[in-house]
Design a protein around this motif. Structure first.
Motif, PDB file in Angstrom:
ATOM      1  N   UNK A   1       0.131  -2.707   9.610  1.00  0.00           N
ATOM      2  CA  UNK A   1       0.882  -1.661   8.977  1.00  0.00           C
ATOM      3  C   UNK A   1       1.166  -1.588   7.652  1.00  0.00           C
ATOM      4  N   UNK A   2       2.180  -0.694   7.125  1.00  0.00           N
ATOM      5  CA  UNK A   2       1.988  -0.630   5.590  1.00  0.00           C
ATOM      6  C   UNK A   2       3.432  -0.713   4.905  1.00  0.00           C
TER       7      UNK A   2
ATOM      8  N   UNK B   1      -8.433  -6.987   3.415  1.00  0.00           N
ATOM      9  CA  UNK B   1      -8.576  -5.702   3.035  1.00  0.00           C
ATOM     10  C   UNK B   1      -7.751  -4.826   4.186  1.00  0.00           C
ATOM     11  N   UNK B   2      -6.440  -5.072   4.097  1.00  0.00           N
ATOM     12  CA  UNK B   2      -5.588  -4.785   5.219  1.00  0.00           C
ATOM     13  C   UNK B   2      -5.241  -3.054   5.007  1.00  0.00           C
TER      14      UNK B   2
ATOM     15  N   UNK C   1      -5.732  -0.441   7.997  1.00  0.00           N
ATOM     16  CA  UNK C   1      -4.453   0.465   8.118  1.00  0.00           C
ATOM     17  C   UNK C   1      -5.078   1.716   8.055  1.00  0.00           C
ATOM     18  N   UNK C   2      -5.828   2.424   7.111  1.00  0.00           N
ATOM     19  CA  UNK C   2      -6.097   3.593   6.874  1.00  0.00           C
ATOM     20  C   UNK C   2      -7.230   3.806   8.128  1.00  0.00           C
TER      21      UNK C   2
ATOM     22  N   UNK D   1      -0.544   6.984   0.993  1.00  0.00           N
ATOM     23  CA  UNK D   1       0.876   8.006   1.651  1.00  0.00           C
ATOM     24  C   UNK D   1       0.628   8.226   3.127  1.00  0.00           C
ATOM     25  N   UNK D   2       1.551   7.719   3.933  1.00  0.00           N
ATOM     26  CA  UNK D   2       1.417   7.907   5.270  1.00  0.00           C
ATOM     27  C   UNK D   2       2.385   9.227   5.786  1.00  0.00           C
TER      28      UNK D   2
END
Length: 627
Positions: free
Chosen positions: A271-272, A383-384, A388-389, A507-508
């Protein structure tokens, strides 16, 4: 039920009011708490009650109290000492003792021992869930044998068997408990917890659930329990003039009970956002996060000392309330802004002699700086942002610029657990899976030391659920994705508290997760697969039939309950949906604005609150049981 605001009209506020009335010896009007949210019976007339008391609780009671009342608040309610019921305790004669615990055999034996030893002047027993007739008789027998009958003042059923994590969020057990996990589902305890939520809110919901899984079993039992309580009019807990009464005059909420098996990808997703990251990479539970900080050696040596620091994150912290659902780089920027604002106003505040306000502001800034720094260390170490990406692209069916094999063979990218998580998401959500590719990836993961038992379980599970079509399809995850923008200028200066070099500012794209899409369809009473396939219960219809009349108007309020474990990702996505609904923006797959979604409110609940690591452990346990 009204879920607006943070006072006694929210679930957490009403539970807090019930607990405060309990600490006031369950007297109507004591502490001004004979309004919504209290529970239990009442004395006919208020009596003069001693101001000071002891509070004794078991582990479950402690978990319920922890997010709702701190030590300072307990002191304000007259609690001079609070202890675990099973701890070694000295007698405190002439002082009343309030017990807050489950009616288990172990707890009742200890209560009997306390009565025999005459530890306290008087006893007020408050059971978290109703005590059975047989156990109540056993308690009475123990009181007779110890000649303590006159000291027992009251015995109450409190109906507060749930943990209020947020104003709009609850779970039934603390995450260290395995009784209600995805691995071991105790449906009876879930029904008791959901019944307690309904009692606390003072409302009878319309219940919807999918067919043929644990959610249906819970919904069926809850429907029966609610109907039986309504049928007993003299003892019904849902009265129109008592303190149990909810805020409803025209509307009833929708209770959507879902099974974790519908969407196993989301709880595994990196998650972010601030709160979800804290739950994923730090020790965050019961609204408290523990971080390890290093301090330089006082002798100037190379070794540094480490100490563990506990930080409370609750509704009193305005920064946390505003930014817990924000992307991490934005949180880091806002912390930097707060720090700069503090420095610019420090002299003015000192001149006004607002020393306490200054110290509190500085404390919160330092606390969030420490938490964000600990999260940032994990992001850079593992390198989360890359994981996530890539997962967002897999879920939204976009073209990935890196293959899973490249990620798995990169020794600097993530832990073996991180790599197993993204593999499971790919396996669960990819539209077309190449068996040979899967075997190659499994071999790499196994060589990296991953426990592949969870994979074996999901392979068996996927083959079964493919026939039932009761799981989220690849299209249910559509609408997401990310884009990379330049890092905020405040974080790239030398004076920044955070070294963000090498971290992507992702940016999600706002989108609804599978759970939110189901809830939106059911709340809007919109024609669709879930509207047609989900079962419909109305406990107020005392003689149910297959063709009971259904609500036709959109629901304004809902309770969403996840059987088998929930997470902060789904909670935040549902909260985002309610905010978008208020602004008139609708992110449904239909792509149309919904005017009826204005002012919707949602409570998110789950059997347990688990992060990805705990979810994978449960999947592994299920896999080991297959062998």
């Amino acid at each position: 039920m009204s879920m607006e605001g943070t006072g006694a009209t929210t679930l957490k506020g009403r539970q807090c009011a019930a607990l405060r009335q309990m600490l006031g010896f369950n007297q109507p009007g004591v502490l001004g708490l004979n309004g919504p949210g209290a529970s239990g019976a009442h004395s006919a007339t208020p009596t003069s009650a001693p101001a000071w008391k002891l509070l004794l609780f078991d582990r479950v009671g402690q978990d319920i109290l922890a997010p709702v009342m701190n030590v300072k608040q307990l002191r304000e309610e007259g609690v001079t000492l609070h202890l675990n019921i099973h701890s070694d305790r000295d007698p405190v004669p002439d002082v009343p003792a309030i017990y807050f615990c489950q009616a288990t055999d172990e707890n009742l034996r200890r209560i009997g021992e306390d009565l025999r030893l005459q530890l306290y002047g008087s006893y007020y027993f408050n059971f978290i869930s109703p005590i059975s007739r047989q156990k109540l008789e056993d308690l009475a027998q123990a009181a007779l044998q110890t000649q303590a009958v006159t000291q027992i003042q009251k015995v109450y059923d409190q109906y507060v068997n749930f943990i209020s994590m947020e104003s709009e969020m609850f779970c039934l057990r603390h995450q260290s408990s395995s009784a209600l996990s995805y691995h071991a589902l105790n449906k009876g305890s879930m029904v008791d917890g959901l019944f307690a939520v309904c009692v606390t809110l003072g409302t009878i919901p319309i219940i919807r659930c999918p067919k043929g899984n644990a959610a249906e079993a819970v919904a069926t039992r809850l429907d029966k329990k609610l109907r039986e309580n309504l049928r007993d009019a003299r003892n019904s807990l849902f009265v129109s003039d008592g303190i149990q009464a909810g805020q409803y005059s025209f509307y009833r909420p929708l209770l959507v009970i879902l099974d974790r098996q519908f969407d196993l990808a989301t709880p595994l997703h990196h998650t972010w956002t601030y709160q979800a990251l804290a739950h994923d990479v730090l020790n965050y539970s019961l609204n408290r996060v523990q971080i390890t900080e290093s301090t330089p050696s006082p002798m100037g040596g190379a070794r540094s000392k480490s100490k563990t620091r506990s930080c409370d994150l609750d509704s009193k912290d305005a920064f946390w309330v505003k930014h817990k659902g924000s992307p991490f780089p934005l949180v880091a920027e806002k912390i930097q802004e707060e720090l700069e604002d503090y420095r610019s106003k420090e002299e003015d505040i000192k001149l006004m002699k607002s020393e306490m306000a200054l110290l509190e502001k500085k404390r919160l800034i330092d606390m969030h700086t420490s938490i964000a720094t600990a999260i940032l260390e994990q992001i850079k170490l593992r390198k989360l942002d890359v994981f996530f990406e890539l997962e967002e692209k897999i879920l939204s069916r976009q073209v990935t610029d890196k293959s899973l094999k490249d990620i798995f063979e990169d020794t600097e990218a993530g832990t073996p657990e991180d790599k197993l998580r993204i593999f499971l998401i790919y396996y669960l959500c990819a539209q077309q899976v190449n068996d040979q590719e899967i075997r190659e990836l499994e071999d790499i993961l196994e060589a990296n030391g991953c426990d592949m038992a969870g994979v074996k379980y999901l392979q068996r599970w996927k083959s079964v659920t493919r026939m039932s079509q009761q799981t989220a399809s690849a299209s249910d995850y559509s609408g997401g994705g990310t884009k990379t923008v330049s890092m905020f200028s405040k974080l790239m200066t030398q004076g920044s508290s955070f070294v963000m070099e090498g971290v992507k500012n992702l940016v999600v794209k706002k989108h609804n997760l599978p759970v939110t899409k189901i809830v939106e369809e059911l709340m809007e009473v919109r024609p669709g697969q879930h509207q047609d396939d989900f079962r419909y219960f109305d406990p107020k219809i005392l003689r149910p039939t297959d063709n009971i009349p259904r609500a036709k108007n959109p629901f304004q309020e809902a309770i969403v309950f996840m059987v088998g474990g929930g997470n902060y990702i789904e909670y935040q996505n549902l909260m985002d949906y309610t905010q978008q609904a208020k602004s008139g923006v609708n992110l449904s797959s239909v792509g149309q604005q919904s005017m009826s979604s204005h002012g919707k409110r949602i409570i998110y609940g789950c059997s347990t609150l688990v992060n990805a690591k705990q979810m994978m452990q449960q999947l592994a346990e299920l896999g080991h049981e297959m062998t």
